[in-house]
Enzyme design. Structure first.
Site, short mmCIF file in Angstrom:
data_model
loop_
_atom_site.label_atom_id
_atom_site.label_comp_id
_atom_site.label_asym_id
_atom_site.label_seq_id
_atom_site.Cartn_x
_atom_site.Cartn_y
_atom_site.Cartn_z
N THR A 234 0.82 -1.22 0.00
CA THR A 234 0.00 0.00 0.00
C THR A 234 0.85 1.27 0.00
O THR A 234 0.32 2.37 -0.10
CB THR A 234 -0.95 0.00 1.20
OG1 THR A 234 -0.23 -0.39 2.37
CG2 THR A 234 -2.09 -0.98 0.99
N HIS B 88 7.61 0.37 6.74
CA HIS B 88 8.02 1.20 7.87
C HIS B 88 8.44 0.27 9.01
O HIS B 88 8.36 -0.96 8.88
CB HIS B 88 6.92 2.17 8.29
CG HIS B 88 5.59 1.53 8.59
ND1 HIS B 88 5.36 0.77 9.72
CD2 HIS B 88 4.43 1.53 7.90
CE1 HIS B 88 4.12 0.34 9.71
NE2 HIS B 88 3.52 0.78 8.61
N HIS C 252 6.73 -2.91 10.20
CA HIS C 252 6.86 -4.17 9.47
C HIS C 252 8.09 -4.96 9.90
O HIS C 252 8.23 -6.13 9.54
CB HIS C 252 6.99 -3.91 7.95
CG HIS C 252 5.79 -3.29 7.32
ND1 HIS C 252 5.77 -1.98 6.90
CD2 HIS C 252 4.56 -3.78 7.04
CE1 HIS C 252 4.59 -1.70 6.37
NE2 HIS C 252 3.84 -2.78 6.46
N LYS D 198 -8.02 -2.56 11.65
CA LYS D 198 -8.36 -1.29 11.02
C LYS D 198 -9.76 -0.86 11.44
O LYS D 198 -10.63 -1.70 11.64
CB LYS D 198 -8.33 -1.40 9.48
CG LYS D 198 -7.04 -1.99 8.91
CD LYS D 198 -5.87 -1.06 9.06
CE LYS D 198 -4.67 -1.53 8.25
NZ LYS D 198 -4.24 -2.88 8.52
N ARG E 58 -9.62 0.65 3.69
CA ARG E 58 -8.51 1.39 3.10
C ARG E 58 -8.78 1.71 1.63
O ARG E 58 -9.61 1.09 0.99
CB ARG E 58 -7.20 0.60 3.25
CG ARG E 58 -7.05 -0.56 2.33
CD ARG E 58 -5.65 -1.17 2.35
NE ARG E 58 -5.11 -1.36 3.68
CZ ARG E 58 -4.30 -2.38 4.01
NH1 ARG E 58 -4.00 -3.31 3.11
NH2 ARG E 58 -3.80 -2.49 5.21
N GLN F 122 -6.74 -14.51 1.70
CA GLN F 122 -5.46 -14.82 2.36
C GLN F 122 -5.33 -16.32 2.58
O GLN F 122 -4.24 -16.89 2.44
CB GLN F 122 -5.35 -14.07 3.68
CG GLN F 122 -3.99 -14.21 4.34
CD GLN F 122 -3.77 -13.23 5.47
OE1 GLN F 122 -4.28 -12.13 5.46
NE2 GLN F 122 -2.99 -13.63 6.47
N ASP G 37 -2.30 -9.66 14.84
CA ASP G 37 -3.62 -9.26 14.34
C ASP G 37 -4.04 -10.10 13.14
O ASP G 37 -5.18 -10.05 12.70
CB ASP G 37 -3.64 -7.76 13.98
CG ASP G 37 -2.62 -7.42 12.90
OD1 ASP G 37 -1.63 -8.16 12.73
OD2 ASP G 37 -2.80 -6.39 12.22
N LYS H 24 1.08 3.03 19.74
CA LYS H 24 1.51 2.26 18.58
C LYS H 24 2.99 2.49 18.29
O LYS H 24 3.48 3.61 18.28
CB LYS H 24 0.67 2.65 17.36
CG LYS H 24 0.81 1.68 16.20
CD LYS H 24 -0.23 1.96 15.13
CE LYS H 24 -0.09 0.99 13.98
NZ LYS H 24 -1.06 1.24 12.92
N LYS I 217 5.39 5.13 15.28
CA LYS I 217 4.81 6.43 14.96
C LYS I 217 5.56 7.53 15.70
O LYS I 217 5.97 7.36 16.84
CB LYS I 217 3.33 6.48 15.39
CG LYS I 217 2.44 5.53 14.63
CD LYS I 217 1.97 6.14 13.34
CE LYS I 217 0.94 5.24 12.67
NZ LYS I 217 0.41 5.83 11.46
N THR I 218 5.74 8.66 15.05
CA THR I 218 6.30 9.84 15.70
C THR I 218 5.26 10.95 15.52
O THR I 218 4.20 10.74 14.95
CB THR I 218 7.62 10.27 15.04
OG1 THR I 218 7.35 10.67 13.69
CG2 THR I 218 8.63 9.14 15.02
#
Length: 420
Positions: free
Chosen positions: A27, A32, A35, A69, A73, A165, A186, A223, A226-227
């Site tokens: 996506t 990031h 992963h 989610k 998306r 999947q 998840d 999470k 993340k920043t």
């Protein structure tokens, strides 16, 4: 790194080489650090003699996975997905050996290759009839979207995601001998749908296993990855090596102790020794420094790590004019992100420093008198070089990257001036 594992997985892995896969949806054109845990699982798998396969979800990425989610998306076109896939493969090649000799070399596959010609009627007949709606409804990821925690409900497209999947696992089982699926916790519901589909299609004796890693969070429960400005990406064009290095350097003591076990390949005795050394003197931040070094070198390079350390020294330690000139523009902006920032017109160049740095739109010093005293006392620098005279002319030759001036007042006060 272990969250859930199906019974018999460990015994099966000890029998011989096992092909295992982990899926990621393309996506974005970069992974990031969220992963990274899954990628490290594949890395461990290969280092233990097994075969890692990374599946890029070119087909499933067109739909979106409801797991974890709160809303559906956006769908991506094929050109974007293919571009993202190629970028991801380059990144993953730093962690996995795609050129290894022998059976356990890494592979990348794209489920679009086997899904693109699969008609809806074929899918309903080949896959849909083997898994009941009751079974699908019982999945936690589906329940979360149906019981009001998500404002948009759950589309049929997303509802079928676990079947898609599951079919990936079945296809790889039959075509590449894959017996193990890895993923974040998840994904457990989707992964067990795959093992169930394999048994219902191929018989109860068909061996298929699932193993998940925990979803990594920070000590405060927020999470991971993340920043304030968003994700910490593996792509240097999205997150500079300096900003990447700083993320790891600034994690808490508690997080550093967890992360160094998950995101590095250091052995247990080395990590135990680092933990003890850190506890003896937490102020030296031994764990954070080693963690930042290991991950930055692994994701980027030794040279990028050394540049990040040098960039850190510009702000926090002793450094030179030459060090400053080595920085690329984005790293320079990252380093001085929190300092006062002014913008002036290029036509003002050619004036004495005392005129330039006491202007209302570039007020480094409150007055010319203050600046005169600072310069005479050796307390002011331009681009990491001491200003010898308060009336020294500032010219275009002084500009860093052709557009910036870095002024330092005292030991710790920096000002970045953009000249346009």
């Amino acid at each position: 790194m272990l969250a859930q594992v199906m019974p018999g997985t460990e015994e099966f892995l000890n029998k011989g080489m096992v092909a295992g896969y982990l899926g990621t949806d393309p996506t974005a054109d970069s992974l990031h650090i969220g992963h990274l845990c899954g990628i490290m699982m594949l890395r461990h798998l290969q280092r233990c003699g097994h075969k890692p396969i990374i599946l890029v979800g070119g087909a499933t990425g067109m739909i979106g996975d409801p797991s974890g989610k709160s809303q559906e998306r956006n769908l991506l076109d094929t050109d974007t997905l293919y571009h993202n896939q190629e970028c991801i493969k380059k990144q993953v090649a730093k962690f996995l050996d795609f050129d290894a000799e022998g059976e356990n070399k890494a592979e990348m596959v794209n489920n679009y290759d086997w899904m693109k010609d699969f008609t809806f009627l074929d899918f309903a007949r080949e896959v849909g009839k083997h898994i009941t709606v009751n079974y699908m409804m019982a999945k936690e990821s589906v329940q979360q979207r149906l019981n009001g925690t998500a404002r948009d409900g759950l589309s049929f497209t997303e509802f079928t995601y676990q079947l898609l999947q599951g079919y990936d696992f079945l296809h790889l089982y039959k075509t590449k001998g894959v017996r193990l699926q890895l993923g974040g916790n998840d994904q457990w519901g989707n992964m067990t749908t795959g093992t169930e589909l394999i048994r219902r299609k191929l018989g109860q004796e068909a061996e298929a296993f699932a193993l998940t890693c925990p979803l990594i969070t920070k000590a405060d429960g927020k999470k991971f990855g993340k920043t304030e400005s968003g994700n910490v990406w593996l792509d240097r064009n999205r997150t500079t090596p300096y900003a990447f290095y700083q993320f790891w350097l600034n994690v808490s003591d508690e997080d550093a102790e967890r992360y160094i076990k998950i995101f590095t390949s250091l052995d247990k005795p080395t990590i135990d020794a680092l933990v003890e050394e850190h506890k003896a003197d937490p102020g030296r931040r031994v764990l954070q420094r080693r963690l930042a070094e290991e991950v930055t070198v692994m994701v980027h390079s030794r040279e990028d790590y050394e540049m990040a350390v040098e960039a850190s020294n510009i702000l926090f330690g002793k450094s030179t004019h030459e060090s400053l000139l080595k920085l690329d523009e984005q790293t320079l902006l990252d380093v001085f992100d929190g300092v006062p920032h002014f913008t002036i017109d290029k036509s003002l160049l050619g004036q004495p420093a005392v005129e330039l740095f006491t202007r209302e739109d570039a007020k480094v010093c409150a007055s010319k008198g203050e600046m005169r005293k600072l310069v005479q006392g050796g307390g002011m620098s331009l681009n990491k070089e001491k200003l010898a005279a308060f009336d020294r002319i500032v010219t275009a030759d002084d500009l860093i990257n052709g557009k910036y001036l870095l002024v330092q007042k005292g030991k710790k006060s920096y000002f970045l001036i953009t000249v346009k």
